[in-house]
Write an enzyme that holds these catalytic residues in place. Structure first.
Site, PDB file in Angstrom:
ATOM      1  N   THR A 160      23.388  34.902  21.665  1.00  0.00           N
ATOM      2  CA  THR A 160      23.102  35.866  20.608  1.00  0.00           C
ATOM      3  C   THR A 160      24.272  36.795  20.321  1.00  0.00           C
ATOM      4  OG1 THR A 160      22.129  37.098  22.412  1.00  0.00           O
ATOM      5  CG2 THR A 160      20.621  35.930  20.970  1.00  0.00           C
ATOM      6  N   ILE A 177      22.789  48.027  12.479  1.00  0.00           N
ATOM      7  CA  ILE A 177      23.247  46.681  12.802  1.00  0.00           C
ATOM      8  C   ILE A 177      24.495  46.806  13.659  1.00  0.00           C
ATOM      9  CG2 ILE A 177      24.093  44.505  11.824  1.00  0.00           C
ATOM     10  CD1 ILE A 177      21.048  45.177  11.421  1.00  0.00           C
ATOM     11  N   LYS A 231      16.987  48.410  15.691  1.00  0.00           N
ATOM     12  CA  LYS A 231      15.731  47.716  15.978  1.00  0.00           C
ATOM     13  C   LYS A 231      16.056  46.237  16.235  1.00  0.00           C
ATOM     14  CE  LYS A 231      13.554  49.194  12.179  1.00  0.00           C
ATOM     15  NZ  LYS A 231      12.508  49.558  11.190  1.00  0.00           N
ATOM     16  N   GLY A 232      15.043  45.499  16.660  1.00  0.00           N
ATOM     17  CA  GLY A 232      15.261  44.110  17.055  1.00  0.00           C
ATOM     18  C   GLY A 232      15.638  43.215  15.893  1.00  0.00           C
ATOM     19  N   GLU A 263      14.473  37.817  16.574  1.00  0.00           N
ATOM     20  CA  GLU A 263      13.390  36.942  16.128  1.00  0.00           C
ATOM     21  C   GLU A 263      12.905  37.270  14.722  1.00  0.00           C
ATOM     22  OE1 GLU A 263      11.436  38.271  19.625  1.00  0.00           O
ATOM     23  OE2 GLU A 263      11.169  36.244  20.392  1.00  0.00           O
TER      24      GLU A 263
HETATM   25 MO1  MOS Z   1      11.611  35.299  23.450  1.00  0.00          MO
HETATM   26  S1  MOS Z   1      10.191  34.010  22.869  1.00  0.00           S
HETATM   27  O1  MOS Z   1      10.908  36.689  24.136  1.00  0.00           O
HETATM   28  O2  MOS Z   1      12.841  34.547  24.194  1.00  0.00           O
END
Ligand code: MOS
Length: 735
Positions: free
Chosen positions: A472, A618, A691-692, A695
């Site tokens: 990531t 970001i 923030k995330g 996903e």
């Molecule tokens: Mo994730 S599905 O918490 O790697």
């Protein structure tokens, strides 16, 4: 530091041209493309490791009556055959499972033996010689077949159900009602790097070079499983070739390698083959989801209900929380969400790529699209009419929510105004063209994390934490944070991750990794800045850190001159606090897709896709965009291709257990995918105001594709993936 109040102005806000946010190339990029980055199975060991190969059960349920290992033990190179008869007893716990501890077979493909040999090939050849006899029992293998046994699961990372107002009373009387059921298939993570572990014992201390997203949890799980003190276990995962949830828990490769290495007093490597991964490790459950939306004539939601069924091995409690996002996405006074779990005799289901939302939004966002057509309201307008002013179930404010801005910016960039409101209106040769959209939302969490930062007299900052980088960009964004806050160039920062010998950290999961580990680093760097300011006799709040110096007024002091001969080391820690209870926290986005559907064959071609997101600050424009696009690609896969095919006779996830037959999108499937982040700072989430991201991209992406298919040709497929056979048989006659 505990996150109990909004963050005021920080050095990151003041650094307008700073490095945080910039599209810095991956600091580990060169290592990766030159093969210098060693993954678990590549770690060299002296003496050279032995190799283990897993033997799997070939029945779905029952028990082992006999294991004949004579031939295997006599095979060339074989040094050990471990079965339930000679494996040590292990303890059950949430994040790891005992292996080879019972003659009982709970699911197809369960490990029944490990053959260890001098080479991988000899171990595999030996494994084929193990003869296992079974007594079969009948099992329950399919979600649909087991619906009668559905139960309320115990609360996991989310609560199983929620109710507000009077759904049962209001829904039946709503002027406009939609009551539809969507289904999504079994899915596998399909990360590039298979599960693999090298286990090395030194006396009673165990080191596992493994591929794991959550090292500290993993260490605790291994210690509990093997009944060892946690301090005697070390997990190392410097580089990880993707996880997507498959490596949140410790899998059989790690436990088997550990027990075989202890038995043999010799290092042992165990990797799972791609085929084994489908049954030995976890997957995403299939789901059956009923959506009920009741509105007034203007499309305002009066009642919203989401029932989501998923399955799992009967001893497991984790459910696919597909109903969860329905608690926060739209307004409406009367609400009911229920996650139900069906006990099965099938391999273990667990978290995969936006667990909950990824499949929950396929159902909710397609249902919203259906509702828009029913009401003859533009799908974006319908969503805006149902935009809540506060969290509609918890009745607390959102920490930040700019979803409407995402809709508007996306509509503008994508050319939403060219959309024909009725299906089947745009034709080019045999192709019917359509566009669709969907909302994206993913819960944001902060998890405890810590980090150490040290600066030596050479002026190099060394950061350590048991954080992971699963592809990531953790190495890169953490380098940027340290570089910015300490005012040293990125090549003067050394980032040491992936080792439980370092301070405990969040790990990579649930889109919390970057913000949680980055916040710990932020706190550590703030401490170090204060030490520097103190030693330089300057005011911390006013001083600037740049070019390896602390600067204020006419005074500039080289940081390296302040650390003494032995250097300075500080630790920082972040813990969640009141902010996560007082504010409803999510990342948001709007997904847009254009597809062409062959009017004769039902073949779907994605033409272009755009996601417009907000996720607070970001940290790196490039890695964030890459993650968003990667998520959108998952969405395309979920919409059009991905499905594990089950053999219903014995619950084997076996029929397409390889990446030739388990289809994921390839470049040719993805002509043009773009992602954009709108500027946002969220001062209630964490010190980074981020923030995330991880996903978010998958959320809503598949629904946008499905909605584009309907807009193109009028085929509403409620059973994912939307393969051409389903489209063809649903094509309206006029198409
Ligand atoms: Mo994730 S599905 O918490 O790697």
């Amino acid at each position: 530091m505990e996150m109990n109040s909004p963050i005021g102005t920080t050095p990151l806000d003041r650094a307008r041209d700073g490095i945080v946010g910039k599209p810095l190339d991956r600091v580990d990029g060169r290592l990766k493309v030159t093969g210098g980055a060693k993954y678990a199975y590549e770690v060299a060991q002296a003496p050279e490791a032995l190799y283990g190969y897993v033997v799997q059960a070939t029945i779905g349920k029952g028990r082992i009556t006999a294991i004949d290992k004579t031939a295997a033990e006599a095979a060339p190179g074989v040094v050990l055959v471990l079965t339930h008869e000679n494996a040590p007893e292990q303890a059950r716990n949430r994040r790891a499972h005992p292996v080879l501890n019972s003659p009982d077979i709970a699911y197809y493909g369960q490990p029944v033996a490990l053959v260890v040999a001098r080479s991988f090939e000899e171990a595999r050849a030996g494994a084929y010689l193990v003869r296992v006899s079974y007594e079969e029992a009948s099992g329950s293998y399919t979600l649909k077949g087991g619906l009668g046994q559905a139960r309320v699961p115990s609360a996991g990372y989310s609560s199983p159900e929620s109710a507000v107002g009077d759904f049962a009373g209001v829904f039946p009387k709503a002027p406009v009602k939609l009551d539809v059921t969507y289904t999504t298939p079994l899915e596998t993570h399909a990360m590039m790097e298979p599960h693999a572990t090298l286990a090395v014992w030194d006396g009673d201390s165990l080191t596992l070079h493994t591929s794991n997203q959550m090292l500290d949890q993993g260490r605790a799980a291994v210690a509990r499983t093997l009944r060892m003190p946690v301090g005697k276990v070390r997990l190392i995962s410097r580089f990880i070739g993707g996880g997507f949830g498959a490596k949140l828990s410790v899998q059989a490769d790690a436990i088997l390698a550990a027990i075989a290495a202890r038995h043999l007093h010799h290092p042992v490597k165990v990797a799972l083959t791609r085929e084994q991964i489908f049954n030995v490790t976890t997957h995403r459950s299939d789901t059956i989801q009923r959506l009920r939306l009741g509105t007034d004539e203007t499309g305002r939601i009066l009642a919203i209900g989401h029932d989501a069924y998923s399955g799992n091995l009967r001893t497991e409690s984790q459910f696919e929380a597909a109903a969860d996002q329905t608690r926060t996405l739209y307004a409406g006074a009367n609400r009911l969400t229920r996650n139900r779990l069906v006990p099965l005799d099938a391999p273990i289901a667990s978290a995969m790529r936006a667990p909950g939302e990824a499949v929950g939004l396929l159902a909710l966002e397609c249902a919203m699209d259906e509702l828009a057509y029913r009401l003859d309201i533009d799908p974006i307008e319908l969503r805006i009419r149902n935009e809540p002013a506060e969290d509609p179930e918890k009745h607390i404010p959102f920490s930040s929510r700019h979803l409407v801005e995402c809709y508007r910016a996306g509509a503008e960039r994508f050319g939403w105004n060219k959309r024909q409101p009725r299906p089947g209106q745009v034709r080019q040769d045999q192709w019917l063209i359509g566009i669709g959209m969907a909302a994206a939302t993913r819960g944001n969490v902060l998890v405890p994390s810590s980090a150490s930062v040290r600066m030596g007299p050479d002026g190099i900052a060394i950061v350590k934490m048991a954080m992971t980088d699963i592809g990531t960009g953790s190495y890169t964004i953490l380098t940027q944070i340290a570089s910015e806050l300490l005012g040293v160039p990125p090549d003067r920062v050394r980032m040491e991750l992936g080792d439980t010998a370092y301070p405990e950290a969040a790990g990579s999961g649930g889109s919390f990794g970057a913000a949680s580990s980055g916040s710990a680093l932020y706190v550590a760097c703030e401490r170090l800045r204060a030490v520097f300011a103190d030693r330089a006799g300057l005011d911390t709040d006013k001083a600037e850190f740049r070019d390896g110096m602390i600067v204020l007024g006419g005074k500039a002091v080289v940081l390296a001159s302040l650390v003494g001969a032995s250097g300075i080391e500080v630790r920082g820690e972040i813990r969640p606090g009141d902010m996560s209870r007082k504010y409803s926290q999510q990342s948001y986005g709007a997904q847009f897709a254009e597809v062409a559907v062959d009017g004769d064959t039902g073949e779907v071609r994605l033409r272009r896709m755009l996601g417009v997101f907000t996720a607070g600050r970001i940290l790196n424009e490039k890695t964030a965009r890459s993650q968003a696009i990667g998520g959108m690609v998952f969405g395309v896969g979920a919409a059009l291709e991905e499905a594990v095919v089950l053999d219903p006779r014995f619950g084997a996830y076996y029929v397409n257990h390889n990446l030739a037959d388990y289809l994921v999108p390839v470049h040719a499937d993805l002509p043009h995918v773009d992602a954009v982040f709108l500027p946002e700072l969220d001062d209630r989430t964490n010190p980074l105001k981020a923030k995330g991201v991880g996903e978010l991209g998958i959320c809503g992406a598949g629904a946008a594709v499905a909605n584009a298919i309907y807009n193109a040709c009028g085929a509403r497929i409620r059973d994912f993936p939307i393969t051409l056979d389903k489209v063809m048989s649903a094509l309206p006659a006029q198409a």
